[in-house]
Design a protein around this motif. Structure first.
Motif, PDB file in Angstrom:
ATOM      1  N   CYS A  10       0.825  -1.216   0.000  1.00 46.68           N
ATOM      2  CA  CYS A  10       0.000   0.000   0.000  1.00 46.68           C
ATOM      3  C   CYS A  10       0.855   1.260   0.000  1.00 46.68           C
ATOM      4  O   CYS A  10       0.618   2.190   0.776  1.00 46.68           O
ATOM      5  N   CYS A  13      -2.494   4.700  -2.396  1.00 50.13           N
ATOM      6  CA  CYS A  13      -3.914   4.365  -2.256  1.00 50.13           C
ATOM      7  C   CYS A  13      -4.741   5.330  -3.093  1.00 50.13           C
ATOM      8  O   CYS A  13      -4.269   6.408  -3.472  1.00 50.13           O
ATOM      9  N   ILE A  15      -8.938   6.963  -3.822  1.00 52.69           N
ATOM     10  CA  ILE A  15     -10.356   7.078  -3.509  1.00 52.69           C
ATOM     11  C   ILE A  15     -11.059   7.573  -4.765  1.00 52.69           C
ATOM     12  O   ILE A  15     -10.488   8.333  -5.553  1.00 52.69           O
ATOM     13  N   CYS A 138      -8.905   2.246   3.376  1.00 52.48           N
ATOM     14  CA  CYS A 138      -9.067   2.302   1.921  1.00 52.48           C
ATOM     15  C   CYS A 138      -9.307   0.918   1.324  1.00 52.48           C
ATOM     16  O   CYS A 138      -9.933   0.786   0.270  1.00 52.48           O
ATOM     17  N   THR A 139      -8.801  -0.105   1.990  1.00 53.20           N
ATOM     18  CA  THR A 139      -8.858  -1.463   1.434  1.00 53.20           C
ATOM     19  C   THR A 139      -9.829  -2.382   2.169  1.00 53.20           C
ATOM     20  O   THR A 139      -9.656  -3.597   2.194  1.00 53.20           O
ATOM     21  N   THR A 168     -14.313   1.146   6.697  1.00 49.79           N
ATOM     22  CA  THR A 168     -13.971   1.464   5.308  1.00 49.79           C
ATOM     23  C   THR A 168     -14.415   2.885   4.982  1.00 49.79           C
ATOM     24  O   THR A 168     -15.399   3.386   5.553  1.00 49.79           O
ATOM     25  N   TYR A 169     -13.690   3.508   4.059  1.00 47.67           N
ATOM     26  CA  TYR A 169     -14.090   4.824   3.569  1.00 47.67           C
ATOM     27  C   TYR A 169     -15.176   4.717   2.493  1.00 47.67           C
ATOM     28  O   TYR A 169     -15.824   5.708   2.168  1.00 47.67           O
ATOM     29  N   ARG A 170     -15.361   3.511   1.969  1.00 52.66           N
ATOM     30  CA  ARG A 170     -16.328   3.325   0.888  1.00 52.66           C
ATOM     31  C   ARG A 170     -17.731   3.699   1.364  1.00 52.66           C
ATOM     32  O   ARG A 170     -18.173   3.302   2.421  1.00 52.66           O
ATOM     33  N   CYS A 285     -12.654   2.801  -3.108  1.00 51.28           N
ATOM     34  CA  CYS A 285     -11.308   3.110  -2.622  1.00 51.28           C
ATOM     35  C   CYS A 285     -10.505   1.820  -2.586  1.00 51.28           C
ATOM     36  O   CYS A 285     -11.057   0.726  -2.666  1.00 51.28           O
TER      37      CYS A 285
END
Length: 436
Positions: A10, A13, A15, A138-139, A168-170, A285
């Motif tokens: 990583c 990364c 987004i 991010c993952t 998660t940021y998703r 992301c």
């Protein structure tokens, strides 16, 4: 967290940003999406709304009725695309399905001109805790490291944190945008800047001294959001200018290497109170693997009756091209020919000078901020001595020099990128210009 999250897997990364529901409005499929309405400063009221139609699904469902040349919106000619707005408005079935924002119908027929992907280089040697935290979020907690980011293999769900929210940021929001200052997100708990959760058992983690000593001295600096000393969680911000007032107070742990046009697109919807004027979401992301993960572009949710969701996501790749020309006038001709199908970094010889040309281009390639170099015939001799940098040769999929350094007239620029570049030859990728 996942033992696979480190400076090797990583180092970078990404987004993917969706501004004002552009992606869902373009898709035209029946899905429930999260939306948001902004009220007083720092306050966000969340609600769900059903988007029952968007342009792609309209074309897919009514191609015979209205004589479209294809069921795929991306394959329609300009005159056909221009008719969609009027056709939806007079269609009894579809006109009632169009979502409205500010009393205006949200009919979208094109991919966003600025793309959606922002790529960060993480400073693991400066702030390893902040980098591990950000990369893990991010993952999907490390679960998406092996997933195909261009829409193939599906990743496992993210683990659930102490807050009861997925780590998660998703699908989280960008909740604060202040022009000439910062863009801030990462609060996947409340979505308004009052929450957040780290990967370290949900606890706040300490400031890293080396990161505090880094300067917020340019646009594109990636830094931790906090509520005071040693209070880091999941919130982060991207600087939009020099912001020295953040020096010594926030841990710098990375920088934007690609996608500042997306950052500035978000800035255009900012306010000095910080509340964005439209919803801004992180739709995807992950870890960015140079030369293997698409660097720029946008998601297109293709209508698919065989899919459970009703659509199949496809990432439309947009090459990042340095246009090498003898004059600014020729550069503008390349820009016109490529349109929104490439992210253009112009390198005019009469501006840079021959002595700096090689250094400027090789620096961008070395840092993975560029995909190809497209030279006008008059500048063909200047790229003969150039070669792919060592950082590319160290990867698993290094393209040949001939697929990176290309020569073309402005009128042939798009076809050259599609047919001759290493991106166009990538069997798993779809270039947005392929449908032009």
């Amino acid at each position: 967290m996942s033992p696979t999250i480190n400076s090797t897997t990583c180092a970078y990364c990404y987004i993917d940003i969706d501004i004002n529901s552009h992606r869902s409005n373009l898709a035209l499929v029946c899905v429930e999406i999260f939306s948001a309405r902004f009220c007083s400063f720092g306050h966000l009221i969340s609600f769900f709304m059903t988007l029952q139609s968007e342009s792609a699904a309209f074309v897919d469902a009514t191609d015979s009725r209205y004589g479209f040349s294809s069921k795929d919106l991306r394959k329609l000619g300009g005159s056909e695309v221009s008719r969609i707005d009027d056709l939806i408005s007079i269609d009894h079935e579809w006109s009632s399905k169009i979502p409205s924002f500010s009393n205006q119908k949200a009919i979208v027929t094109k991919l966003p001109s600025y793309g959606s992907r922002i790529i960060f280089r993480l400073f693991w040697d400066i702030a390893p805790l902040a980098c591990e935290n950000f990369a893990t979020l991010c993952t999907n907690g490390g679960n998406s490291l092996d997933a195909n980011c261009s829409g193939g293999k599906k990743s496992k769900p993210a683990p659930v944190g102490e807050s009861g929210k997925e780590l998660t940021y998703r699908k989280s929001s960008i909740h604060r945008v202040v022009p000439k200052f910062i863009v801030q997100g990462g609060d996947f708990v409340f979505g308004n800047g009052s929450g957040g959760e780290s990967i370290y058992n949900g606890k706040k983690f300490k400031d890293e001294r080396a990161g505090l000593e880094m300067k917020h001295n340019k646009a594109g600096v990636l830094s931790m959001g906090n509520s005071g000393k040693n209070s880091n969680t999941s919130q982060f911000f991207i600087t939009l200018d020099k912001v020295p007032q953040c020096d010594g107070k926030h841990v710098v742990f990375g920088e934007v290497i690609s996608g500042m046009e997306v950052v500035h697109a978000m800035e255009s919807f900012g306010t000095y109170s910080g509340d964005p004027t439209v919803p801004i979401l992180i739709t995807d992301c992950g870890a960015y693997t140079p030369l293997m993960t698409p660097s720029a572009g946008s998601w297109y949710d293709r209508p698919d009756p065989d899919s459970y969701a009703g659509f199949t996501p496809e990432f439309m790749v947009r090459p990042r091209a340095a246009i090498l020309t003898p004059t600014i006038t020729i550069t503008e001709k390349f820009r016109f020919a490529l349109g929104d199908h490439a992210t253009i970094v112009s390198v005019s010889v009469d501006e840079v000078g021959n002595e700096n040309l090689d250094r400027v281009i090789m620096e961008m390639l070395q840092n993975f901020a560029l995909d190809v170099v497209l030279a006008a015939p008059a500048c063909a001799r200047l790229i003969k001595t150039m070669d792919v940098p060592q950082s590319w040769k160290d990867t698993k999929r290094c393209p040949s020099k001939e697929d990176v350094f290309l020569v073309s007239k402005p009128i042939d620029a798009l076809s050259t990128l599609i047919n001759n570049s290493w991106l166009g030859k990538h069997s798993e990728w779809i270039l947005s210009g392929s449908f032009a």
